[in-house]
Write a protein that holds these residues in place. Sequence first.
Motif, short mmCIF file in Angstrom:
data_model
loop_
_atom_site.label_atom_id
_atom_site.label_comp_id
_atom_site.label_asym_id
_atom_site.label_seq_id
_atom_site.Cartn_x
_atom_site.Cartn_y
_atom_site.Cartn_z
N GLN A 127 -7.78 4.00 1.54
CA GLN A 127 -6.51 4.50 2.06
C GLN A 127 -5.94 5.56 1.12
N LYS A 162 -8.53 -0.76 2.15
CA LYS A 162 -7.45 -0.44 1.21
C LYS A 162 -7.91 0.54 0.13
N MET A 213 0.81 -1.22 0.00
CA MET A 213 0.00 0.00 0.00
C MET A 213 0.84 1.27 0.00
#
Length: 495
Positions: free
Chosen positions: A422, A419, A391
């Motif tokens: 994010q 995710k 990530m």
Amino acid sequence: MSEITILASVQQFLQRQHGHFIDGEQKASLNTQRFELINPATEQTISSISIGDKHDVEQAVQSAHHAFKQQWANISPYEKGVLLNKLADLVEQHAEELAQLETLNSGKMINISRHLEVAQSVVFLRYFAGWATKISGKTMQPSLPSMHGEKYTAFTLRQPVGVVAGIVPWNFSLMIGIWKIASALTTGCTIVLKPSEYTPLSLLRLAEIAIEAGIPKGVINVVTGLGETGQLLIASPLVKKVSFTGSVPTGIAIGKMAMDSDLTRVSLELGGKNAVAILADADIDQYLPSLLQSSLVHQGQVCAAPERFFVHQSRYDEFVAKCSAAMQQFKISSPLEEDAHFGPLSNASHFQKVKHYLDLARENQQILAGGEILEQHGFYMQPTLVRSTGMNDPIFCEEIFGPILAVMPFEHEDELIEKMNQGRFGLTASVWSNDLSKIMRMIPQLEVGTVWVNMHTFLDPSVPFGGAKASGIGREFSDAFIEDYTELKSVMMCY
């Protein structure tokens, strides 16, 4: 297939000594400095523009202010709509000319210039024209106490804010410029456009066409130049609203400038690192053509286009294999060839930015498909698929705005939502699945301005568009634009 034939009118337009478009005509700048326009497919100079200085900007803003007070304000809403429709008619008549200018200036594939840029500009103009007669206020009954038998009533008016500064990016100069023009003119405002220094030609031509359509002089003005020209425009005390489309860092700087300039209204449509979720049940064979079209249209230089692909672990290898094979079939060639699929990036500066990420992916052995720079004239590179290293991988979290797609597997939906959310961006996302229950549970959890299901990147004038988080302030299209271009005035009466 050979390249299309360039129209004589396009060749003549390129040969002009372009000035600014102010008060209904071309105006030469007192500043003798010029900026060369480069065809990204050949790296050859095709024309040049003036670099607007303080005098040029003041002339343009004064022209727009005078037109707002003396001309556009005296035209009825119905007539405004009629004029916007006439402009749409003329854009259709000059469609091939405008499309060729866009392709020569930006490197956009000619069929994208024709069938997306120009054709959709007409659709948006006609949509906004319909709103001109539908801007209204409300009536209210106040609850004030009556001391001597008097009564009260109240209502609201929506009035145009005045002169708008429209700052337009290089990727879709004509269409995004028309979004700003149509929003301003429909609500009764006038506008000064500052196109990107890289792609100003189609908007300079559009301004001339607007006069032919009967739109009064001064209602639409175009000032060309570099970033400093835009700063002068924002700082003008006669500019009452700034509409900017572009990168997040520039948008934040413009927002600060607007606030410092007596709290000038501002709407910002900024960038994104848009995520795609491919769930376990997704039909990859069915979805892949649409996914690649959405991702790689105009060589991936679209703010709403996906760059991050989250693929369910059970389908990851299949997706990588099929996506890699499909990318290898792209015909990379001149954007003036009608059967080509993929052309150059739009300018040298952006080419170097995207190349930096390609070099990074190559160093880290992340490239799954593509990744090569074409050794020829023009800013050409292959569409590229890379695997994410995590990530915090720069390729996976920084906006590239180019033909690099990064892919990562996931196992569980809760992990997927976390995710996808994010990062600082929140422009768009899409979910690809036929599991309606999962889709409906995901939609409210995604921190973005637009969610697509089994599609991506497509815009429609009836659907509001804009970003969450650092991806923007305000909304375009639908009826949402009206609030950003009008001042709400309250009126209370005693009788």
